[in-house]
Design an enzyme around this catalytic site. Structure first.
Site, PDB file in Angstrom:
ATOM      1  N   LYS A   1      36.726 -30.431 -31.752  1.00 32.66           N
ATOM      2  CA  LYS A   1      35.753 -31.393 -31.237  1.00 32.66           C
ATOM      3  C   LYS A   1      35.421 -32.461 -32.280  1.00 32.66           C
ATOM      4  CE  LYS A   1      33.938 -27.950 -28.053  1.00 32.66           C
ATOM      5  NZ  LYS A   1      32.883 -26.961 -27.753  1.00 32.66           N
TER       6      LYS A   1
ATOM      7  N   ASP B   1      37.454 -24.243 -32.643  1.00 27.16           N
ATOM      8  CA  ASP B   1      36.948 -24.992 -31.501  1.00 27.16           C
ATOM      9  C   ASP B   1      36.081 -26.154 -31.962  1.00 27.16           C
ATOM     10  OD1 ASP B   1      36.325 -25.314 -28.566  1.00 27.16           O
ATOM     11  OD2 ASP B   1      34.308 -24.878 -29.305  1.00 27.16           O
TER      12      ASP B   1
END
Length: 390
Positions: free
Chosen positions: A244, A240
């Site tokens: 980003k 994750d």
């Protein structure tokens, strides 16, 4: 929220919102937690001054589409969507929205899913003249070819893609970064705690003291609170954060007018980010979250040792992401920071925090901090992007 929006709308000329022709026609794909909250926020804007016309909703199985009778406050859209005779067909929806564009109506399509298949449609939608708004990270952190096609399609048609909520939920991360680089500032480094899950885990686990709760216990509690994915390995692998970082790195390269980004690696996907997983090798591939949690205590001693070593140096442990423009490195992993550092003193719960080190913001970085997860703030970020189109 509605009163704030009402005040902000006073800055828009009433004449530009007086007809359905001038309103932004919105089609929402994905009506789960974030999608439902977004619908509520849109419908909370006072009528008839709202700049939006909510004309379509799509779940995974059904679609509502009625441009002549937009969805209004107090309308039971959940019942209507469930009862709709129209199955979910994004190709058909694309054709219907193209007709609106042909009638010189402005269209925005909002993707609230986490679907790769939906993300793959962004170039098609942009070329058709639809603005694309989304918290879905897949298109912007996946294969480089898709990202490049999105940029190309947007330039060709003039339609915009806005993705503030892909990093930091409703925090003003993406727009701030775009404005920094577009205005000529040079990014030296971005570093931050980008995962609400990892933030909670290490805020609880590592406080600067040599002891504390077991790592497995903290992860288990985080799972019970709903901070982790059902399978905690999906958080502990760091993917994750890597997604980003990919989005931030690509944003710098795409919107900068300087040559200082040449040191940044061309990320083929988020898998190109140097990511240090926290999953013990022996637990790789554990099929279920329950089994993973039951086995994790076997490695508490190893994590406790890392905490003790950090404490002896006056540090805390934090899982951080770094986009080092000057050094040409994009990485995610567990790092040590002094107990006086903002990553140690400013974080609570599942907060996110980002430090922008730039030529203008130097030696003191620009800091953005706050809730980095949750349906309400994520939907707020999406709505903020929609308001940018008004």
């Amino acid at each position: 929220m509605s009163s704030i929006i009402s005040r902000s709308l006073s800055f828009f000329p009433r004449s530009t919102m007086s007809t359905s022709q001038s309103k932004l026609h919105i089609a929402i794909v994905g009506v789960g937690l974030v999608g439902s909250e977004l619908i509520n926020q849109i419908l909370s804007i006072p009528q008839p001054t709202s700049p939006f016309s909510l004309i379509s909703l799509s779940s995974s199985t059904r679609t509502l589409f009625n441009p002549s009778t937009p969805i209004q406050p107090n309308f039971d859209w959940k019942f209507a969507l469930k009862a709709s005779p129209n199955s979910a067909d994004l190709r058909a929806l694309t054709t219907q929205l193209q007709q609106l564009v042909a009638e010189n109506k402005r269209v925005a399509i909002v993707d609230n899913t986490s679907s790769d298949d939906v993300a793959a449609l962004y170039p098609t939608w942009l070329r058709a003249g639809f603005n694309v708004i989304t918290p879905n990270k897949k298109a912007f952190s996946g294969e480089l070819e898709l990202w490049q096609d999105i940029i190309k399609a947007s330039k060709e048609s003039g339609a915009k893609f806005l993705n503030e909520s892909t990093v930091g939920a409703g925090l003003p991360i993406i727009n701030t970064l775009k404005e920094l680089v577009a205005s000529g500032d040079k990014v030296i480094k971005i570093e931050g705690v980008f995962s609400g899950t990892m933030s909670y885990i290490f805020n609880e686990f590592s406080t600067g003291k040599p002891d504390g709760p077991a790592f497995s216990s903290v992860v288990s509690i985080a799972r019970e609170k709903g901070y982790t994915e059902p399978h905690p390995a999906d958080d502990l692998n760091g993917f994750d954060v890597a997604r980003k970082l990919t989005i931030l790195s690509r944003t710098i390269s795409a919107f900068s007018h300087t040559s200082t980004t040449t040191a940044l690696p061309t990320l083929q996907s988020f898998k190109s980010v140097q990511t240090a997983s926290l999953i013990p090798p022996a637990l790789e591939g554990i099929p279920t979250g329950d089994e993973f949690i039951s086995r994790l205590p076997e490695f508490d001693e190893s994590f406790a040792k890392l905490r003790t070593e950090a404490s002896e140096e006056g540090d805390v442990l934090r899982f951080v992401g770094v986009v080092d423009v000057q050094g040409g490195v994009v990485k995610a992993g567990l790092e040590k920071y002094p107990t006086t550092h903002p990553f140690a003193t400013s974080l609570g719960g599942s907060d996110n925090i980002m430090l922008f080190h730039t030529e203008r913001y130097s030696p003191r970085p620009l800091i953005i901090q706050g809730a980095g997860a949750g349906a309400a703030v994520t939907a707020m970020g999406v709505l903020g992007d929609l308001l940018k189109l008004v």
